[in-house]
Design an enzyme around this catalytic site. Structure first.
Site, PDB file in Angstrom:
ATOM      1  CD  GLU A 134      10.341 -17.121  -6.549  1.00 45.47           C
ATOM      2  OE1 GLU A 134      10.755 -18.267  -6.770  1.00 45.47           O
ATOM      3  OE2 GLU A 134      10.790 -16.418  -5.633  1.00 45.47           O
ATOM      4  CB  THR A 179      10.094 -23.131  -1.390  1.00 43.95           C
ATOM      5  OG1 THR A 179      11.382 -22.537  -1.259  1.00 43.95           O
ATOM      6  CG2 THR A 179       9.045 -22.075  -1.107  1.00 43.95           C
TER       7      THR A 179
END
Ligand code: HSE
Length: 307
Positions: free
Chosen positions: A128, A180
């Site tokens: 991530e 994101t």
């Protein structure tokens, strides 16, 4: 056993009011990863899809997660990863988390399950970091554990599985890109106390509603007064999708992860399909292509199939 296939599925992070702390797993869409132990040192990535993702393991989400695992497995020389992505990167339904979680769950199986689920989340969070610059776990934890998960804390990691009643999920993915990292950058760094009070009331209400199978309480608590007002401006049609979905009977919903996908929860499959139709109508009217998924919450986590 030297080779195994893993099928990590999409996830919905944030669960409306639980920014960075609540997420759940979907039964579809799912990626496919084949992971093989090799004597060739390092992580070798072979892409079997058209996304052209980097094959340098340090720049690849699966690769970074696998390198983190390999830091704690000095007895293993290398892994080959064959990747078939079916969850579109940048969709907001946990594509990067699936890439990171799928390979570490598969590797752990090949290593005789020497790591706990918590360890696997810790490794996958390195993936991530590559994807968004931040090691959040609200996609990875549900992807690995299945069900609804609460990330009570990151340092040290504290993950709580939350029992939930049967919920039908409708997801629409408008074919626009929201990164994101951009969706995080626009967030305000300070919140008003009155908004914080509303938000933690909703989070507590949502968790209590899930544990008590109280659909009305779940519906009332699916409200986000902090993140959604800022991020929803990145998603054309968001307000109309939400209104029409609720009018069609959805309990509620909001932005899936950092968007652009939008999700809604319903009590039954017929409502979830009616909600999909409303969502599709909005994007047909605006003229943006979309994909919809009508599914349920995945209770199993990453599915493994050995050959
Ligand atoms: N909690 C993360 C965010 C999830 O909203 O930025 C990203 O998918």
């Amino acid at each position: 056993m030297k080779k195994v296939k893993a099928f990590p599925c999409g996830t919905v992070a944030n669960m409306v009011c639980g920014f960075d702390i609540l997420g759940f797993a979907l039964n579809e869409p799912c990626d496919e990863f084949e992971v093989e132990i090799t004597d060739e040192p390092g992580v070798h990535i072979i892409n079997n899809d058209d996304y052209n993702l980097p094959t340098d393991p340090e720049k690849n989400v699966s690769g970074a997660a696998m390198l983190a695992l390999m830091d704690e497995t000095p007895d293993v020389r290398g892994f080959i990863i064959r990747s078939t992505k079916l969850i579109k990167p940048g969709s907001g339904i946990g594509s990067s988390a699936a890439s990171a979680a799928g390979v570490v769950v598969a590797a752990n199986y090949l290593l005789g399950n020497r790591f706990s689920k918590l360890d696997l989340v810790r490794f996958a969070m390195f993936g991530e970091k590559v994807a968004s610059g931040v090691k959040h776990a609200d996609n990875i934890a549900p992807c690995i554990y299945g069900g609804v998960t609460l990330i009570r804390a990151i340092h040290p990691l504290d993950i709580v599985s939350i029992e939930a009643p049967l919920l039908h999920v409708t997801v629409v993915h408008p074919q626009i890109e929201v990164r994101t990292s951009d969706a995080r950058q626009i967030l305000k760094q300070q919140v008003l106390l009155k908004d914080a009070i509303k938000q933690w009331g909703n989070i507590a209400g949502l968790v209590a509603g899930l544990l008590k199978s109280d659909y009305d309480l779940i519906g009332r608590s699916l409200e986000d007064v902090i993140i959604e007002p800022v991020r929803s401006i990145l998603i054309p049609g968001f307000d109309e999708v939400k209104k029409r979905s609720k009018d069609a009977g959805a309990l509620g919903g909001g932005i899936s992860g950092s968007g652009p996908s939008i999700f809604m929860l319903s009590k039954d499959a017929a409502t979830a399909h009616a909600v999909a139709k409303e969502m599709e109508d909005v994007f047909i009217k605006i003229g943006i292509d979309y994909h919809t998924h009508v599914t349920t919450i995945n209770q199993q986590g990453v599915k493994l199939v050995s050959e």
